[in-house]
Design a protein around this motif. Structure first.
Motif, PDB file in Angstrom:
ATOM      1  N   THR A 217     -38.887  21.406  16.305  1.00  0.00           N
ATOM      2  CA  THR A 217     -39.054  22.812  16.661  1.00  0.00           C
ATOM      3  C   THR A 217     -40.132  22.951  17.721  1.00  0.00           C
ATOM      4  OG1 THR A 217     -40.755  23.259  14.988  1.00  0.00           O
ATOM      5  CG2 THR A 217     -38.452  23.411  14.274  1.00  0.00           C
ATOM      6  N   ARG A 218     -40.330  24.159  18.162  1.00  0.00           N
ATOM      7  CA  ARG A 218     -41.379  24.412  19.147  1.00  0.00           C
ATOM      8  C   ARG A 218     -42.752  24.074  18.583  1.00  0.00           C
ATOM      9  NH1 ARG A 218     -44.564  28.676  19.908  1.00  0.00           N
ATOM     10  NH2 ARG A 218     -43.424  29.872  18.336  1.00  0.00           N
ATOM     11  N   LEU A 219     -42.916  24.194  17.266  1.00  0.00           N
ATOM     12  CA  LEU A 219     -44.222  23.954  16.655  1.00  0.00           C
ATOM     13  C   LEU A 219     -44.546  22.474  16.501  1.00  0.00           C
ATOM     14  CD1 LEU A 219     -44.223  26.710  13.862  1.00  0.00           C
ATOM     15  CD2 LEU A 219     -45.369  26.762  16.085  1.00  0.00           C
ATOM     16  N   ASN A 220     -43.519  21.640  16.265  1.00  0.00           N
ATOM     17  CA  ASN A 220     -43.812  20.229  16.001  1.00  0.00           C
ATOM     18  C   ASN A 220     -43.290  19.289  17.071  1.00  0.00           C
ATOM     19  OD1 ASN A 220     -41.061  19.995  15.609  1.00  0.00           O
ATOM     20  ND2 ASN A 220     -41.160  19.551  13.427  1.00  0.00           N
ATOM     21  N   GLU A 221     -42.859  19.812  18.220  1.00  0.00           N
ATOM     22  CA  GLU A 221     -42.262  18.950  19.235  1.00  0.00           C
ATOM     23  C   GLU A 221     -43.246  17.903  19.763  1.00  0.00           C
ATOM     24  OE1 GLU A 221     -40.819  21.467  22.303  1.00  0.00           O
ATOM     25  OE2 GLU A 221     -42.794  22.251  22.867  1.00  0.00           O
ATOM     26  N   HIS A 222     -44.550  18.199  19.735  1.00  0.00           N
ATOM     27  CA  HIS A 222     -45.515  17.198  20.195  1.00  0.00           C
ATOM     28  C   HIS A 222     -45.706  16.090  19.155  1.00  0.00           C
ATOM     29  CE1 HIS A 222     -47.865  19.972  17.731  1.00  0.00           C
ATOM     30  NE2 HIS A 222     -48.845  19.084  17.668  1.00  0.00           N
ATOM     31  N   TYR A 223     -45.138  16.251  17.964  1.00  0.00           N
ATOM     32  CA  TYR A 223     -45.150  15.219  16.924  1.00  0.00           C
ATOM     33  C   TYR A 223     -43.966  14.260  17.063  1.00  0.00           C
ATOM     34  CZ  TYR A 223     -48.679  17.077  13.580  1.00  0.00           C
ATOM     35  OH  TYR A 223     -49.826  17.453  12.929  1.00  0.00           O
ATOM     36  N   GLU A 224     -42.983  14.569  17.886  1.00  0.00           N
ATOM     37  CA  GLU A 224     -41.683  13.891  17.833  1.00  0.00           C
ATOM     38  C   GLU A 224     -41.798  12.386  17.996  1.00  0.00           C
ATOM     39  OE1 GLU A 224     -37.208  14.177  19.808  1.00  0.00           O
ATOM     40  OE2 GLU A 224     -38.857  15.363  20.643  1.00  0.00           O
ATOM     41  N   ASP A 225     -42.514  11.918  19.013  1.00  0.00           N
ATOM     42  CA  ASP A 225     -42.626  10.480  19.251  1.00  0.00           C
ATOM     43  C   ASP A 225     -43.272   9.766  18.069  1.00  0.00           C
ATOM     44  OD1 ASP A 225     -41.489  10.681  21.792  1.00  0.00           O
ATOM     45  OD2 ASP A 225     -43.427  11.135  22.707  1.00  0.00           O
ATOM     46  N   ALA A 226     -44.359  10.328  17.576  1.00  0.00           N
ATOM     47  CA  ALA A 226     -45.074   9.705  16.464  1.00  0.00           C
ATOM     48  C   ALA A 226     -44.228   9.706  15.195  1.00  0.00           C
ATOM     49  CB  ALA A 226     -46.405  10.429  16.218  1.00  0.00           C
ATOM     50  N   MET A 227     -43.449  10.770  14.962  1.00  0.00           N
ATOM     51  CA  MET A 227     -42.599  10.818  13.776  1.00  0.00           C
ATOM     52  C   MET A 227     -41.491   9.776  13.852  1.00  0.00           C
ATOM     53  SD  MET A 227     -42.258  14.810  12.563  1.00  0.00           S
ATOM     54  CE  MET A 227     -41.367  15.358  14.021  1.00  0.00           C
ATOM     55  N   ARG A 228     -40.928   9.594  15.038  1.00  0.00           N
ATOM     56  CA  ARG A 228     -39.845   8.617  15.188  1.00  0.00           C
ATOM     57  C   ARG A 228     -40.344   7.201  14.877  1.00  0.00           C
ATOM     58  NH1 ARG A 228     -38.412   9.966  19.868  1.00  0.00           N
ATOM     59  NH2 ARG A 228     -36.566  11.188  19.358  1.00  0.00           N
ATOM     60  N   LEU A 229     -41.486   6.840  15.436  1.00  0.00           N
ATOM     61  CA  LEU A 229     -42.010   5.498  15.187  1.00  0.00           C
ATOM     62  C   LEU A 229     -42.496   5.361  13.742  1.00  0.00           C
ATOM     63  CD1 LEU A 229     -42.561   2.732  16.343  1.00  0.00           C
ATOM     64  CD2 LEU A 229     -44.803   3.528  17.078  1.00  0.00           C
ATOM     65  N   SER A 230     -43.054   6.421  13.176  1.00  0.00           N
ATOM     66  CA  SER A 230     -43.523   6.366  11.785  1.00  0.00           C
ATOM     67  C   SER A 230     -42.374   6.074  10.827  1.00  0.00           C
ATOM     68  CB  SER A 230     -44.198   7.685  11.409  1.00  0.00           C
ATOM     69  OG  SER A 230     -45.403   7.864  12.116  1.00  0.00           O
ATOM     70  N   ARG A 231     -41.226   6.703  11.053  1.00  0.00           N
ATOM     71  CA  ARG A 231     -40.075   6.427  10.187  1.00  0.00           C
ATOM     72  C   ARG A 231     -39.631   4.971  10.322  1.00  0.00           C
ATOM     73  NH1 ARG A 231     -38.414  11.392  12.108  1.00  0.00           N
ATOM     74  NH2 ARG A 231     -36.949  10.390  13.539  1.00  0.00           N
ATOM     75  N   LEU A 232     -39.663   4.447  11.544  1.00  0.00           N
ATOM     76  CA  LEU A 232     -39.286   3.052  11.744  1.00  0.00           C
ATOM     77  C   LEU A 232     -40.248   2.120  11.019  1.00  0.00           C
ATOM     78  CD1 LEU A 232     -37.542   0.896  13.078  1.00  0.00           C
ATOM     79  CD2 LEU A 232     -38.980   1.066  15.115  1.00  0.00           C
ATOM     80  N   VAL A 233     -41.539   2.392  11.089  1.00  0.00           N
ATOM     81  CA  VAL A 233     -42.532   1.558  10.400  1.00  0.00           C
ATOM     82  C   VAL A 233     -42.322   1.610   8.894  1.00  0.00           C
ATOM     83  CG1 VAL A 233     -44.991   1.326   9.874  1.00  0.00           C
ATOM     84  CG2 VAL A 233     -44.251   1.652  12.234  1.00  0.00           C
ATOM     85  N   LEU A 234     -42.051   2.799   8.359  1.00  0.00           N
ATOM     86  CA  LEU A 234     -41.826   2.912   6.914  1.00  0.00           C
ATOM     87  C   LEU A 234     -40.579   2.148   6.490  1.00  0.00           C
ATOM     88  CD1 LEU A 234     -42.762   6.610   6.069  1.00  0.00           C
ATOM     89  CD2 LEU A 234     -44.064   4.532   5.600  1.00  0.00           C
ATOM     90  N   GLN A 235     -39.531   2.188   7.310  1.00  0.00           N
ATOM     91  CA  GLN A 235     -38.340   1.401   7.001  1.00  0.00           C
ATOM     92  C   GLN A 235     -38.663  -0.081   7.009  1.00  0.00           C
ATOM     93  OE1 GLN A 235     -35.489   2.609   9.941  1.00  0.00           O
ATOM     94  NE2 GLN A 235     -35.385   4.724   9.190  1.00  0.00           N
ATOM     95  N   ALA A 236     -39.474  -0.511   7.966  1.00  0.00           N
ATOM     96  CA  ALA A 236     -39.827  -1.922   8.079  1.00  0.00           C
ATOM     97  C   ALA A 236     -40.732  -2.371   6.933  1.00  0.00           C
ATOM     98  CB  ALA A 236     -40.524  -2.181   9.411  1.00  0.00           C
TER      99      ALA A 236
END
Length: 410
Positions: A217-236
């Motif tokens: 959303t407009r409120l969390n768009e600056h989180y997008e990159d960090a959220m994407r990599l965080s999910r990958l790390v948690l999967q790993a």
């Protein structure tokens, strides 16, 4: 005493290693599909085979590390798939081949989380129900009627404006997961603890809660990159095996899956907005719509499918793409009524033919390499050339409209 094996190359094999029965049992249980444990004539000695998973796995008494065959610099470029160029500063995330891979992955994730939250955490409204001395929000009258003796602290339902939202819970969970790695370098651990202090008041959550991607959303768009990599790390790092006092930790990434996602996202970035790459789609194979397939790359222009492709990281032992990879593409192109299929493959000493034509069908299968043992600039040039080829194939005559043959994967 903990045995630290010399790093094993991807798809490589260790020398003989003597393990206690407890360590061997923990390793067999924790390895799953990530490692292959080979028995020897001596019941206390094994050899450990690496697969397409790279990273590290630690059980009591043993640490196993698997290094990717690709350069570590290009590994981080793949790990940053989908991360915006501004966030992925290539020069700043470079990690040398002699450095610990786990520390590099952790530092990369910490840096993105730090950058996303340094100006403060995003807040949001979270529904709450609490007993309060003063009425806040909506008084739950039915609860009040059932428990009139608790009138001094009635049950209220209200929306709380707080930093304890799913996005921040994801970051806190990721930082805690990285800190659980027992051999994290001291300077990386200090950085993780520093950033973790920013999330005081955010609830602890299990990694399973963060499997699905959150809406941007407009409120969390600056989180997008960090959220994407965080999910990958948690999967790993999802492996956490406990049996009595036996504990296993891992941070391992499947290079086959990473390569497929990376190729799809890099092409999608280069082809937008004219075309887009779809991955989460099933294609009907038969007229009765009983059998489905899942191509790695479905290229769409508007609602029309203009090209189908596969991305294969692992090559056959002889350096050639396996016959089944061709057969999959032949099935895709036939079912979707397309004249050409694209096979993107990784490093190979003996590259397959750049083009083959299927007998009695005339279907063309084009094979294009993305070599990951060279420089990052060379990789980018190869991706640019691949995107140009996709445009050329999409503009070629003979494509058909096939949206009815495709369904969204649920």
């Amino acid at each position: 005493m903990t045995i630290e094996l010399a790093p094993i190359p991807e798809h490589g094999r260790s020398g003989p290693v003597r393990l206690t029965r407890e360590t061997r049992a923990a390793l067999v249980t924790a390895a799953g599909e990530r490692l292959v444990i080979h028995a020897t004539a001596d019941p206390d000695v094994v050899t450990i085979g690496a697969t397409s998973w790279v990273g590290a796995l630690a059980v009591p008494g043993l640490v196993v590390r698997v290094m990717p065959k690709v350069s570590v610099t290009n590994f981080f470029a793949m790990l940053g798939a989908g991360v915006s160029p501004d966030a992925f500063d290539h020069e700043h995330v470079t990690w040398s081949d002699t450095d610990e891979l786990i520390d590099g992955v952790a530092y990369f994730a910490i840096r993105l989380i730090d950058s996303a939250t340094m100006r403060g955490l995003v807040h949001g409204y979270v529904p709450r129900e609490e007993r309060m001395r003063t009425i806040r929000g909506r008084l739950l009258v039915e609860e009040f009627a059932r428990r009139p003796w608790s009138a001094a602290e009635p049950q209220c339902r209200f929306d709380d404006f707080t930093a304890d939202i799913v996005e921040n819970q994801l970051f806190r969970c990721t930082l805690q997961a990285m800190l659980s790695w027992p051999q994290l370098a001291p300077h990386v651990r200090r950085e993780a603890l520093r950033v973790l202090g920013r999330f005081d008041g955010v609830a602890d959550t299990p990694a399973t809660k963060h499997a699905a991607a959150l809406p941007i959303t407009r409120l969390n768009e600056h989180y997008e990159d960090a959220m994407r990599l965080s999910r990958l790390v948690l999967q790993a790092m999802s492996l956490s095996h406990e049996a009595g006092d036996q504990q296993a930790n891992s941070l391992m990434v499947d290079m086959d899956d990473l390569f497929q996602r990376w190729i799809a996202q890099e092409l999608d970035l280069r082809l937008a907005p004219e075309m887009r790459i779809e991955r989460d789609e099933d294609v009907w194979l038969d007229e009765g719509r009983a059998l489905t397939m899942a191509p790695d790359l479905v290229v769409r222009r508007g609602s029309d499918v203009v090209l189908v492709g596969d991305a294969k990281y692992s090559m056959g032992a002889d350096g050639y793409v396996a016959s089944r990879d061709y057969l999959e593409l032949v099935a895709y192109t036939t079912a979707m009524g397309l004249p050409t299929g694209l096979l993107v493959h990784c490093n190979s000493d003996r590259a397959p033919e750049s083009e083959i034509v299927i007998r009695n069908a005339g279907t063309r299968i084009l094979c294009r390499p993305i070599r990951l043992d060279g420089s990052y600039a060379a990789v980018c040039r190869s991706l640019d050339a691949l995107a140009d080829l996709v445009r050329e194939l999409a503009d070629a005559p003979g494509e058909f409209e096939v949206p009815a043959l495709i369904r969204a994967r649920r």
